[in-house]
Design a protein around this motif. Sequence first.
Motif, PDB file in Angstrom:
ATOM      1  N   TRP A 107      12.109  -1.834   4.199  1.00 20.49           N
ATOM      2  CA  TRP A 107      10.990  -1.927   5.112  1.00 20.49           C
ATOM      3  C   TRP A 107      10.172  -0.660   5.089  1.00 20.49           C
ATOM      4  O   TRP A 107      10.669   0.436   4.838  1.00 20.49           O
ATOM      5  CB  TRP A 107      11.452  -2.270   6.520  1.00 20.49           C
ATOM      6  CG  TRP A 107      12.046  -1.173   7.344  1.00 20.49           C
ATOM      7  CD1 TRP A 107      13.322  -0.713   7.296  1.00 20.49           C
ATOM      8  CD2 TRP A 107      11.375  -0.429   8.353  1.00 20.49           C
ATOM      9  NE1 TRP A 107      13.491   0.280   8.219  1.00 20.49           N
ATOM     10  CE2 TRP A 107      12.324   0.477   8.883  1.00 20.49           C
ATOM     11  CE3 TRP A 107      10.081  -0.437   8.874  1.00 20.49           C
ATOM     12  CZ2 TRP A 107      12.011   1.369   9.900  1.00 20.49           C
ATOM     13  CZ3 TRP A 107       9.768   0.456   9.895  1.00 20.49           C
ATOM     14  CH2 TRP A 107      10.723   1.342  10.398  1.00 20.49           C
ATOM     15  N   THR A 108       8.900  -0.833   5.280  1.00 21.44           N
ATOM     16  CA  THR A 108       7.973   0.289   5.384  1.00 21.44           C
ATOM     17  C   THR A 108       7.122   0.107   6.635  1.00 21.44           C
ATOM     18  O   THR A 108       6.986  -0.993   7.157  1.00 21.44           O
ATOM     19  CB  THR A 108       7.041   0.388   4.165  1.00 21.44           C
ATOM     20  OG1 THR A 108       6.280  -0.820   4.070  1.00 21.44           O
ATOM     21  CG2 THR A 108       7.819   0.619   2.882  1.00 21.44           C
ATOM     22  N   ALA A 109       6.578   1.202   7.090  1.00 21.66           N
ATOM     23  CA  ALA A 109       5.648   1.173   8.211  1.00 21.66           C
ATOM     24  C   ALA A 109       4.339   1.784   7.750  1.00 21.66           C
ATOM     25  O   ALA A 109       4.332   2.775   7.002  1.00 21.66           O
ATOM     26  CB  ALA A 109       6.211   1.961   9.389  1.00 21.66           C
ATOM     27  N   THR A 110       3.245   1.196   8.178  1.00 22.22           N
ATOM     28  CA  THR A 110       1.925   1.757   7.915  1.00 22.22           C
ATOM     29  C   THR A 110       1.252   2.025   9.249  1.00 22.22           C
ATOM     30  O   THR A 110       1.165   1.135  10.093  1.00 22.22           O
ATOM     31  CB  THR A 110       1.063   0.800   7.078  1.00 22.22           C
ATOM     32  OG1 THR A 110       1.718   0.543   5.838  1.00 22.22           O
ATOM     33  CG2 THR A 110      -0.303   1.405   6.798  1.00 22.22           C
ATOM     34  N   LEU A 111       0.819   3.259   9.442  1.00 21.57           N
ATOM     35  CA  LEU A 111       0.191   3.670  10.688  1.00 21.57           C
ATOM     36  C   LEU A 111      -1.169   4.268  10.387  1.00 21.57           C
ATOM     37  O   LEU A 111      -1.274   5.284   9.698  1.00 21.57           O
ATOM     38  CB  LEU A 111       1.067   4.704  11.406  1.00 21.57           C
ATOM     39  CG  LEU A 111       0.478   5.338  12.667  1.00 21.57           C
ATOM     40  CD1 LEU A 111       0.235   4.273  13.738  1.00 21.57           C
ATOM     41  CD2 LEU A 111       1.401   6.426  13.194  1.00 21.57           C
ATOM     42  N   ASN A 112      -2.210   3.584  10.854  1.00 21.79           N
ATOM     43  CA  ASN A 112      -3.586   4.065  10.666  1.00 21.79           C
ATOM     44  C   ASN A 112      -3.880   4.401   9.214  1.00 21.79           C
ATOM     45  O   ASN A 112      -4.519   5.403   8.892  1.00 21.79           O
ATOM     46  CB  ASN A 112      -3.842   5.274  11.563  1.00 21.79           C
ATOM     47  CG  ASN A 112      -3.690   4.957  13.025  1.00 21.79           C
ATOM     48  OD1 ASN A 112      -3.962   3.840  13.465  1.00 21.79           O
ATOM     49  ND2 ASN A 112      -3.227   5.929  13.806  1.00 21.79           N
ATOM     50  N   GLY A 113      -3.364   3.563   8.300  1.00 25.32           N
ATOM     51  CA  GLY A 113      -3.651   3.722   6.878  1.00 25.32           C
ATOM     52  C   GLY A 113      -2.644   4.547   6.112  1.00 25.32           C
ATOM     53  O   GLY A 113      -2.708   4.604   4.879  1.00 25.32           O
ATOM     54  N   THR A 114      -1.688   5.200   6.772  1.00 23.28           N
ATOM     55  CA  THR A 114      -0.666   5.999   6.105  1.00 23.28           C
ATOM     56  C   THR A 114       0.635   5.214   6.066  1.00 23.28           C
ATOM     57  O   THR A 114       1.137   4.775   7.104  1.00 23.28           O
ATOM     58  CB  THR A 114      -0.430   7.334   6.835  1.00 23.28           C
ATOM     59  OG1 THR A 114      -1.640   8.082   6.829  1.00 23.28           O
ATOM     60  CG2 THR A 114       0.660   8.142   6.151  1.00 23.28           C
ATOM     61  N   THR A 115       1.203   5.038   4.863  1.00 31.09           N
ATOM     62  CA  THR A 115       2.406   4.237   4.690  1.00 31.09           C
ATOM     63  C   THR A 115       3.616   5.133   4.456  1.00 31.09           C
ATOM     64  O   THR A 115       3.557   6.074   3.665  1.00 31.09           O
ATOM     65  CB  THR A 115       2.252   3.260   3.511  1.00 31.09           C
ATOM     66  OG1 THR A 115       1.132   2.405   3.769  1.00 31.09           O
ATOM     67  CG2 THR A 115       3.494   2.404   3.332  1.00 31.09           C
ATOM     68  N   SER A 116       4.700   4.821   5.117  1.00 35.11           N
ATOM     69  CA  SER A 116       5.938   5.582   4.977  1.00 35.11           C
ATOM     70  C   SER A 116       6.636   5.231   3.675  1.00 35.11           C
ATOM     71  O   SER A 116       6.306   4.248   3.005  1.00 35.11           O
ATOM     72  CB  SER A 116       6.871   5.264   6.144  1.00 35.11           C
ATOM     73  OG  SER A 116       7.338   3.921   6.011  1.00 35.11           O
ATOM     74  N   ASP A 117       7.636   6.034   3.322  1.00 36.09           N
ATOM     75  CA  ASP A 117       8.521   5.674   2.221  1.00 36.09           C
ATOM     76  C   ASP A 117       9.339   4.458   2.625  1.00 36.09           C
ATOM     77  O   ASP A 117       9.582   4.217   3.811  1.00 36.09           O
ATOM     78  CB  ASP A 117       9.461   6.835   1.888  1.00 36.09           C
ATOM     79  CG  ASP A 117       8.718   8.049   1.350  1.00 36.09           C
ATOM     80  OD1 ASP A 117       7.636   7.861   0.747  1.00 36.09           O
ATOM     81  OD2 ASP A 117       9.218   9.179   1.533  1.00 36.09           O
ATOM     82  N   ALA A 118       9.792   3.705   1.631  1.00 36.92           N
ATOM     83  CA  ALA A 118      10.625   2.532   1.913  1.00 36.92           C
ATOM     84  C   ALA A 118      11.998   2.980   2.394  1.00 36.92           C
ATOM     85  O   ALA A 118      12.538   3.998   1.951  1.00 36.92           O
ATOM     86  CB  ALA A 118      10.757   1.671   0.666  1.00 36.92           C
ATOM     87  N   LYS A 119      12.549   2.201   3.316  1.00 42.72           N
ATOM     88  CA  LYS A 119      13.874   2.500   3.860  1.00 42.72           C
ATOM     89  C   LYS A 119      14.704   1.225   3.853  1.00 42.72           C
ATOM     90  O   LYS A 119      14.200   0.153   4.154  1.00 42.72           O
ATOM     91  CB  LYS A 119      13.750   3.041   5.280  1.00 42.72           C
ATOM     92  CG  LYS A 119      15.082   3.435   5.911  1.00 42.72           C
ATOM     93  CD  LYS A 119      14.856   4.120   7.242  1.00 42.72           C
ATOM     94  CE  LYS A 119      16.196   4.432   7.927  1.00 42.72           C
ATOM     95  NZ  LYS A 119      17.031   5.330   7.112  1.00 42.72           N
TER      96      LYS A 119
END
Length: 261
Positions: free
Chosen positions: A173-185
Amino acid sequence: MKKTIITLVALAGVAMGDTYSWDATKDYTYTWDFSQTNTQNNQTGVLGGTVTNTFTTEDVVGIGTAIKEGTADGSYWEVGTNSFLHDAITAATTTAATLTLTLDYYWTGAQWGENILHVGSNDTGIAYGLSGGYISMTTGTAADNEFSAAKTGLQLTANAWNTITYTLSNNQWTATLNGTTSDAKTLGTITWNTDSAEVNKYSIGIKAPGWNSGATGLNDSGCKIANMTISYTAAAPIPEPTTATLSLLALAGLAARRRRR
């Protein structure tokens, strides 16, 4: 102008409720438009559950209709029993199918754990939410599944609207916040309750859709939510061995023909 709630958009053409039938090869989309029409106690929600308190709405320029926190402890924008979310999460954790949750969220800086969506009964299943404003996804009580400051730094901007996307596929799963995406976890192991009714429970929000409490502990955080959509995209079909073999032979033939030229 008041908006009309989009009660159900099922791309697969399958209705919810008693006639619902899961098909992992189909796509589904469900959208919540938080108009005043469906913010009243005991109204029927998008997935067939009920609204457990009366909520107020606000028309926000550039956002649309937002819903504000409820008036009592235990207020859910929608709570009920429906197997769709359990089925979709199971597919997204075991195959290349994708389950996506998107929403706009106004965060006031309240430093409390906040569930936006919970699937399964207490201490089982999976929760999409926030922890001190950091985007998190937890399975049961496994705290190591949470996106914290030390892991991604994806914290919402306080006193502002934030666009959040949770994406789950292949148990990553990844999270995207205001256009910035996290690394996959990698998502932790989900413990599902073996009772069929408990495993299919779901709730959207506690005390309101996506927040628990403010500084004094009850319904004063001032947080708001808008434009919530849950979508399931089926995994691309794997070609049958015969089809794949023929395709490779065709490509080899084209390559040989070009060499002869």
